[in-house]
Design a protein around this motif. Sequence first.
Motif, PDB file in Angstrom:
ATOM      1  N   VAL A 278      18.993  -4.025 -29.765  1.00 32.83           N
ATOM      2  CA  VAL A 278      19.816  -2.876 -29.393  1.00 32.83           C
ATOM      3  C   VAL A 278      19.608  -1.730 -30.376  1.00 32.83           C
ATOM      4  CG1 VAL A 278      22.189  -2.097 -29.066  1.00 32.83           C
ATOM      5  CG2 VAL A 278      21.481  -4.308 -28.156  1.00 32.83           C
TER       6      VAL A 278
ATOM      7  N   PRO B  54      19.211  -9.341 -23.628  1.00 33.72           N
ATOM      8  CA  PRO B  54      20.193  -9.162 -22.565  1.00 33.72           C
ATOM      9  C   PRO B  54      19.547  -8.961 -21.194  1.00 33.72           C
ATOM     10  CG  PRO B  54      20.009  -7.155 -23.863  1.00 33.72           C
ATOM     11  CD  PRO B  54      19.120  -8.171 -24.521  1.00 33.72           C
ATOM     12  N   LYS B  55      18.256  -8.763 -21.149  1.00 28.74           N
ATOM     13  CA  LYS B  55      17.527  -8.617 -19.879  1.00 28.74           C
ATOM     14  C   LYS B  55      16.262  -9.471 -19.937  1.00 28.74           C
ATOM     15  CE  LYS B  55      20.168  -5.840 -17.672  1.00 28.74           C
ATOM     16  NZ  LYS B  55      20.694  -6.175 -16.331  1.00 28.74           N
ATOM     17  N   LEU B  56      15.876 -10.049 -18.817  1.00 32.51           N
ATOM     18  CA  LEU B  56      14.618 -10.803 -18.764  1.00 32.51           C
ATOM     19  C   LEU B  56      13.482  -9.858 -18.387  1.00 32.51           C
ATOM     20  CD1 LEU B  56      15.738 -14.108 -17.028  1.00 32.51           C
ATOM     21  CD2 LEU B  56      15.734 -13.482 -19.444  1.00 32.51           C
ATOM     22  N   PRO B  57      12.261 -10.163 -18.829  1.00 27.23           N
ATOM     23  CA  PRO B  57      11.131  -9.258 -18.562  1.00 27.23           C
ATOM     24  C   PRO B  57      10.965  -8.987 -17.066  1.00 27.23           C
ATOM     25  CG  PRO B  57      10.490 -10.949 -20.142  1.00 27.23           C
ATOM     26  CD  PRO B  57      11.847 -11.329 -19.630  1.00 27.23           C
TER      27      PRO B  57
ATOM     28  N   GLY C  30      18.654 -14.043 -27.209  1.00 22.70           N
ATOM     29  CA  GLY C  30      19.303 -12.766 -27.481  1.00 22.70           C
ATOM     30  C   GLY C  30      18.782 -11.583 -26.692  1.00 22.70           C
TER      31      GLY C  30
ATOM     32  N   HIS D 154      13.415   4.457 -19.974  1.00 22.73           N
ATOM     33  CA  HIS D 154      14.055   3.190 -19.613  1.00 22.73           C
ATOM     34  C   HIS D 154      13.068   2.028 -19.612  1.00 22.73           C
ATOM     35  CE1 HIS D 154      17.359   5.719 -17.559  1.00 22.73           C
ATOM     36  NE2 HIS D 154      17.773   5.306 -18.729  1.00 22.73           N
ATOM     37  N   ALA D 155      11.856   2.279 -19.132  1.00 17.48           N
ATOM     38  CA  ALA D 155      10.850   1.213 -19.124  1.00 17.48           C
ATOM     39  C   ALA D 155      10.552   0.756 -20.550  1.00 17.48           C
ATOM     40  CB  ALA D 155       9.579   1.687 -18.423  1.00 17.48           C
TER      41      ALA D 155
ATOM     42  N   THR E 171      16.706   0.224 -29.365  1.00 18.78           N
ATOM     43  CA  THR E 171      17.034   0.949 -28.146  1.00 18.78           C
ATOM     44  C   THR E 171      17.805   2.230 -28.454  1.00 18.78           C
ATOM     45  OG1 THR E 171      17.127  -1.176 -27.013  1.00 18.78           O
ATOM     46  CG2 THR E 171      18.109   0.697 -25.875  1.00 18.78           C
TER      47      THR E 171
ATOM     48  N   GLY F 228      22.338  -6.287 -33.552  1.00 18.79           N
ATOM     49  CA  GLY F 228      21.022  -6.898 -33.368  1.00 18.79           C
ATOM     50  C   GLY F 228      19.891  -5.880 -33.318  1.00 18.79           C
TER      51      GLY F 228
ATOM     52  N   GLN G  62      12.631   1.079 -23.206  1.00 19.93           N
ATOM     53  CA  GLN G  62      13.810   0.378 -23.721  1.00 19.93           C
ATOM     54  C   GLN G  62      13.887  -1.044 -23.144  1.00 19.93           C
ATOM     55  OE1 GLN G  62      16.648   3.483 -22.639  1.00 19.93           O
ATOM     56  NE2 GLN G  62      17.012   3.971 -24.810  1.00 19.93           N
ATOM     57  N   HIS G  63      13.548  -1.149 -21.867  1.00 18.21           N
ATOM     58  CA  HIS G  63      13.539  -2.483 -21.253  1.00 18.21           C
ATOM     59  C   HIS G  63      12.547  -3.411 -21.963  1.00 18.21           C
ATOM     60  CE1 HIS G  63      13.637  -5.615 -18.195  1.00 18.21           C
ATOM     61  NE2 HIS G  63      12.323  -5.589 -18.206  1.00 18.21           N
TER      62      HIS G  63
ATOM     63  N   LEU H 263      14.249  -4.576 -25.122  1.00 20.50           N
ATOM     64  CA  LEU H 263      15.413  -5.442 -24.876  1.00 20.50           C
ATOM     65  C   LEU H 263      15.019  -6.814 -24.322  1.00 20.50           C
ATOM     66  CD1 LEU H 263      17.881  -2.853 -23.275  1.00 20.50           C
ATOM     67  CD2 LEU H 263      18.131  -3.945 -25.511  1.00 20.50           C
TER      68      LEU H 263
END
Lengths: 334, 334, 334, 334, 334, 334
Positions: free
Chosen positions: E230, E275-278, E273, E257-258, E233, E227, E260-261, E264
């Motif tokens: 990712v 894998p993490k919510l805001p 799709g 990380h911030a 990322t 996807g 990449q978050h 994602l």
Amino acid sequence: MSESTTHRPRRYVKELTAGEVIEDQVFLIGSKDLRTTSNGSLYIHCVLCDKTGQILGRIWQATEAMFEQMPEGGFLRFKGRAENYKGSLQFIVDAMRPVDVRSVELSEFMPQTKENIDEMFERVKEMLRRIKNRHLLLLVKQFINDKALMEGFRKSPAAIQMHHAYIGGLLEHTRNVLELTLSVIPRYPEVSLDLLLAGAFLHDIGKTAELRYETNFQYTSEGQLIGHLVQATLWIEEKAKAVEAETGEPFPQDIKHALQHLILSHHGQYEFGSPKLPATPEAIALHHLDNLDAKLDLYLTKIRDDPDHTSEWTEYVRNLGTKIFKKDVMGIRS
Amino acid sequence: MSESTTHRPRRYVKELTAGEVIEDQVFLIGSKDLRTTSNGSLYIHCVLCDKTGQILGRIWQATEAMFEQMPEGGFLRFKGRAENYKGSLQFIVDAMRPVDVRSVELSEFMPQTKENIDEMFERVKEMLRRIKNRHLLLLVKQFINDKALMEGFRKSPAAIQMHHAYIGGLLEHTRNVLELTLSVIPRYPEVSLDLLLAGAFLHDIGKTAELRYETNFQYTSEGQLIGHLVQATLWIEEKAKAVEAETGEPFPQDIKHALQHLILSHHGQYEFGSPKLPATPEAIALHHLDNLDAKLDLYLTKIRDDPDHTSEWTEYVRNLGTKIFKKDVMGIRS
Amino acid sequence: MSESTTHRPRRYVKELTAGEVIEDQVFLIGSKDLRTTSNGSLYIHCVLCDKTGQILGRIWQATEAMFEQMPEGGFLRFKGRAENYKGSLQFIVDAMRPVDVRSVELSEFMPQTKENIDEMFERVKEMLRRIKNRHLLLLVKQFINDKALMEGFRKSPAAIQMHHAYIGGLLEHTRNVLELTLSVIPRYPEVSLDLLLAGAFLHDIGKTAELRYETNFQYTSEGQLIGHLVQATLWIEEKAKAVEAETGEPFPQDIKHALQHLILSHHGQYEFGSPKLPATPEAIALHHLDNLDAKLDLYLTKIRDDPDHTSEWTEYVRNLGTKIFKKDVMGIRS
Amino acid sequence: MSESTTHRPRRYVKELTAGEVIEDQVFLIGSKDLRTTSNGSLYIHCVLCDKTGQILGRIWQATEAMFEQMPEGGFLRFKGRAENYKGSLQFIVDAMRPVDVRSVELSEFMPQTKENIDEMFERVKEMLRRIKNRHLLLLVKQFINDKALMEGFRKSPAAIQMHHAYIGGLLEHTRNVLELTLSVIPRYPEVSLDLLLAGAFLHDIGKTAELRYETNFQYTSEGQLIGHLVQATLWIEEKAKAVEAETGEPFPQDIKHALQHLILSHHGQYEFGSPKLPATPEAIALHHLDNLDAKLDLYLTKIRDDPDHTSEWTEYVRNLGTKIFKKDVMGIRS
Amino acid sequence: MSESTTHRPRRYVKELTAGEVIEDQVFLIGSKDLRTTSNGSLYIHCVLCDKTGQILGRIWQATEAMFEQMPEGGFLRFKGRAENYKGSLQFIVDAMRPVDVRSVELSEFMPQTKENIDEMFERVKEMLRRIKNRHLLLLVKQFINDKALMEGFRKSPAAIQMHHAYIGGLLEHTRNVLELTLSVIPRYPEVSLDLLLAGAFLHDIGKTAELRYETNFQYTSEGQLIGHLVQATLWIEEKAKAVEAETGEPFPQDIKHALQHLILSHHGQYEFGSPKLPATPEAIALHHLDNLDAKLDLYLTKIRDDPDHTSEWTEYVRNLGTKIFKKDVMGIRS
Amino acid sequence: MSESTTHRPRRYVKELTAGEVIEDQVFLIGSKDLRTTSNGSLYIHCVLCDKTGQILGRIWQATEAMFEQMPEGGFLRFKGRAENYKGSLQFIVDAMRPVDVRSVELSEFMPQTKENIDEMFERVKEMLRRIKNRHLLLLVKQFINDKALMEGFRKSPAAIQMHHAYIGGLLEHTRNVLELTLSVIPRYPEVSLDLLLAGAFLHDIGKTAELRYETNFQYTSEGQLIGHLVQATLWIEEKAKAVEAETGEPFPQDIKHALQHLILSHHGQYEFGSPKLPATPEAIALHHLDNLDAKLDLYLTKIRDDPDHTSEWTEYVRNLGTKIFKKDVMGIRS
């Protein structure tokens, strides 16, 4: 607290007022806890119940022996007084003594239908006599003649907390759904009244195996493992075989399956534990007639019992996804 | 195809048999398409309708001019014959001619309630007269006296395809829900019969604005933008003001809001377009009474109309999440 | 097409090539349709099947009589040739004749397990002999000794289209889940191997009542009304009573309920028709072991059977919510 | 606690420190409870509030009379001192006296926007003047000229707890969405700026009827029965009629419906109470612009107000389905 | 069809009219199929494409050799004429010849942004220069300096069919989200503009690996396996290491990380799709700014491209759960 | 509490009985709170922990200085006695003193696997040696040779509270899934054992970055921002590059993507944080093998640890949607 007092009418939990003194009265002990005050002495914190509600009890200057003597889920005779505490009443226990359980009037300790159980049961049987299909009628009679099952059917609550949650509640709810069926289904001649009468009678009968209601209401392990929908389905299978033995004829399989489907699908959605969705007109009708009575009881009970008189709304009811509006705008519930 | 034929009784689409010849009969043209055969000549593929159904029509040796002459959604007179094609009938057109729309009997072309519209409407008014609350009764009268609205109310279908999808269907469904209300609600004295009668009457009335049903059934843009729940809520607001003008008194706001809530919440779930979940006993009752009638009509219609007689089940019905079991196990639908 | 031809090996549907001529061979008629060509003559469009697949058949210059003669879901002997049409083969029928059904080798017409049914069944019985609990072992034997039931168990597919959808598929899948159970469960000494062996054996046995698989695969009405989970639960009830009759002892109710719970909950989610969610270690284990075998079969079958060799992915599979990646990146499936 | 003290600046709840003595200051009484200590004496447990927060109050040696004298949701003057208790401050009350409510500065007791209400309102009106369509502009003016409504619009919070939950919050949020609209929408010439300006202005205006905010924030019964989306839709209907009366022309129905749709659909999902999903470019744009401002306010407020300084994350926020990461990795929030 | 015709301007598929003759023009062959007519002769059914759309082609009197000669997904020169068929145009092929692919103007065959790719890319770089944080700026430069990646970034569509589904669409959408960021984020000083600019730039950059767009638009296997979220990322990880090599300093892990978050979580919901919510203000802002542009493009494109001019609504759009209302009620899209 | 006591075996929290006196023993301080009694004196309420559980501690006659001296999340030596309080034990502290952290045996304070970490790790490596594909084997070795990573892998818990929530839990769970893989996958020759061994090894390895487990178990910010699925995907990317550097050959991209897909999809559903659904046979197999071990551990642990011995059921477990039935009906867990 003299042993030989003549019987005074019970002061129910809901009737108690601050300052009132109780000389000698039996309570069901809901729970108990031995605690220490900040200065190190022991006291017992307990919950005392009857059918109208429960009150917090406190026993100051307690001992471990006193604590051991109290049977959780059992009965004792109490002397004490009601006091205000945190805006609610609590009961300060001055003394307590054992009681012979056989002398306890159990009906004083569990909530109970306000209607007459015998009359309701007669009415149920009267309505079931309208079933014209011989096989269905014999099947229903197998249930009616099962004394142990009917004993449970007459006494069981319809649910632990959602609706008709009292002794006789299952019978009352079943009677109501049968009445609704008779009022409504004859308007739809393509819907089988026979099938719906049998289905309305049996839709929640599995709850007699799912709920335990001797001293308080609980789910049984059996109930939680297979559920009242499947339980009733098993019983229909068994009773249909008994009808076959009685008549010497095969029980019509289609009718048996249609009736079992009615029971299995009446929750209407998979999430509510129905393994099948309503696939017949009778099944969808039973789903809505059952819900009409059950939900009305839930709404009306929540409105009646709401303790907060300062708000026009009840608390949020998770199962409904909403609060309930209590205000009697049409002036009919006064 | 002589112009002056004496009027023969119509051969409806559902009555046609293979080989049958039609000399001169009007059809509604559902759709049309100009196509080329594999050897390059033109033909017209069209759908011919009356209230009993539709049949595929074919016009061989067609011209562009013939194609232009056919009014989609309009009427023509046809001569031709019914033939088998792919296991269904099709209608081979030999000739077609214009027809004066004023001479067309519209009732032959749209599905229609089997009951008498005037009688049903009288019955609705009779039931509404039971309302005791003066304000609600006046509000209901404002609706009854709105001639244009009642004209639509008497003719509109209750839905495009789910239930009571025919001329007069909204009236029939509304009448049914009112009858159910009267049969059932007096058993629950804490539930307001007045509020439920008004709510049952108005619950789907917004559909008269949401659905267009002159020559075929469609959603209106207005209906799709704001929906029949909100539409009815707007009308209640307007009619309540008219009652105030009539009486010179304020309309009780609580009653108005409770009634609007009844309408807004009667679909019972957010996913079905209710912006509020049922929060009063009347609201939950209306939800189940409405569904009882609507779903029974859906199930029974699906069973009656299912074209496949080789299976005991209908096709999967997406809205229900299941197929419907058609077999008449109790022998009552013969 | 001479009647007395010596028996030639069958040319299966998957083996046919364009241009190939078939002199005389039996096909199962999947469906048939009488159609008209654009110049008005009749032809028959039909689907001819054997266990390897199906091919479109066409019979030009057809008559209604020819059409009537063809038994849908039955067998005929055909003469004709395979031709290319729209990139697929179709079979042009030159002649067809009745066939004596008793002479038809049914195994040529339905997909079938590639393994030996007797051997698989022996292996199942061998594994079940590991059950140590006397009651459970007797219960399982009641099933094994039920000849009619075992006849169905040996032949039924495990599903209509999701996995192991062929004759013997239920047996093969059951054998696999039992093997997985024996490989895996002894690692978890707190999980009952006895209960899981019985549960693995019986988890899908209700499908013998739910699926009909004489000439093609279909759900039975009974299956759709009560479902294979409840069906198996009913049989366990019945067989447990038979064990009681055999031993003269009561069957341990806890064990029976735990086993019934295993069956009822093994779909793992309400939406998949389980009326109870897995509430025991054995139940959650069965759910994953069942899925491991069923889903692997589904993925591997979809990969093997995918007709489109130009893409690395299958079509979207609704039940999985994804396409399947077919590429053999590790080079093990060549 | 002398009556005639000159006015000292208020010590707000958030400013209090352990050990601090308050001679005479008004607090809003959030709640009160009469309790008994373990040695049997009475004390009052209460919550004292101002706009910066709330503090637990305790009154030792209390009497029932003292308890009765305290108006829940009302005001009293208090003397006492702040102390540490369980790691938080509590306020030990030494004395309390009535206060004349008219002398209370209400703004000290409710959280309030940090911006100037007049300036924000002027800015809103200035932006709305950009509307070019005459009908929409007149409609907006009807709202602006409705003094009672604008009074509420200027003061109402935008929500009870999710975002902009303070006096003036609705105005601030509306101003923000209008600013975002003006910044963003001119980039999309096919999206109507006029419609979006009107929609942004009115999207939450129904909250003035849904929320009560005199002494604390609560939903009104009306708000819970019909909701702010439908409320605004009713007002648009009413104001559009007023425009028709003013101009003598019909208000364009399409425009009215498009605007009502904007309001009804702006929550974007059925589960959030929108009876319609966004069906126009303007509707989907309003949904995201509204959310952008509301969600940013929610995230930033949660970060600012989080009491736990030892963790880089807030508590789990149910509506968001996640915790919020508080760490200021870019060093901009110092 | 002479080889040396001077170059005529292309007649695009959307410009063709019934009856029009094409002497010699290149088409992309979307698909092909060899079929038999009812009289047994062969013809080829194919789909001919250019960037404006596709037209059904037919080649009568075809041979297998002709069929083999046609490259699916490739190009040929065609002679023929457009004709009406079933209300649509089809192209009757009279002749076809090979074409040298190097001479084909690819831009004529794929939909393409209407804006200038170089200008948009310059604008993107200009906006990114606003980033003040040195590490983020260097990270962004690593991407900008990756020639192969930027080549893809400039050409890739933003999606296969939902929005900006054309050559240059990814760049256009990215440019738009950056513009929205610059217009909007400075209003919220607690939200990091730096982080949002980098996030807006990179949020969909993984699509350059996920989508293949040489001759038609497809997902790559890599894209479907991991996807674009990712993928981006992974690239940030790689580029951050390159920055470390460049500067000799560690890249701040928090910032990485911030960022990449942000990538994602930008789809905003697990079902889409992410894998993490805001969990940061920047993440929720990016989610709404991305959606604002993507959804507006989707709505406006659906309105523009809708082929049915007789309805005010598009077809139902599954992803939106609604139809789109096309009517230009404000008169701005003429 | 003499400094030089010889080392006595620890009395663990779970071993303490009412009345027992502890002369000198280290506890981990879970939390602390300074409170006031109703007569105004201070006391400290704290939670004391070791690996077997936690006990409420109380320190009467406390001072602020004593409170400051206690390190939350750190260690002190305590003297005191266990007493009954509200039916549970509490620990009355008589004295406390600092302790040198280096002398603390950390293993006494955190729950830990009951198996041998070295042996489990050896077994994992032994199983991984079965991988035949050279590239995958080298990739796995890169992980095995990463000392820091393996240090974490050997010690990390597998989760904070759902399953294997103890030191060494990740290793134990990984070992189990590898064992299941070896037992089961060879039955399916079309499923790659190599890929599944590598996937089983790495499926939760990202948890070493996601969980912090020095003194208590917590999620790291990094873990919550990008998650362990993406973390492992990043590491595979990095290690694959290291393999390329080692071998001088490109790492097969297909194999890398298939492995990354395995990790990203193994939660099986979007709601559980998988950005991709299982699209390969290996992915669906890993999902079920992982769940089989994790869920069995969860069920068995809940049964073992349930504190309420009066019920046959545990509390409701939100993640499972059900209670767990604890009764050992087969008599195997005694």
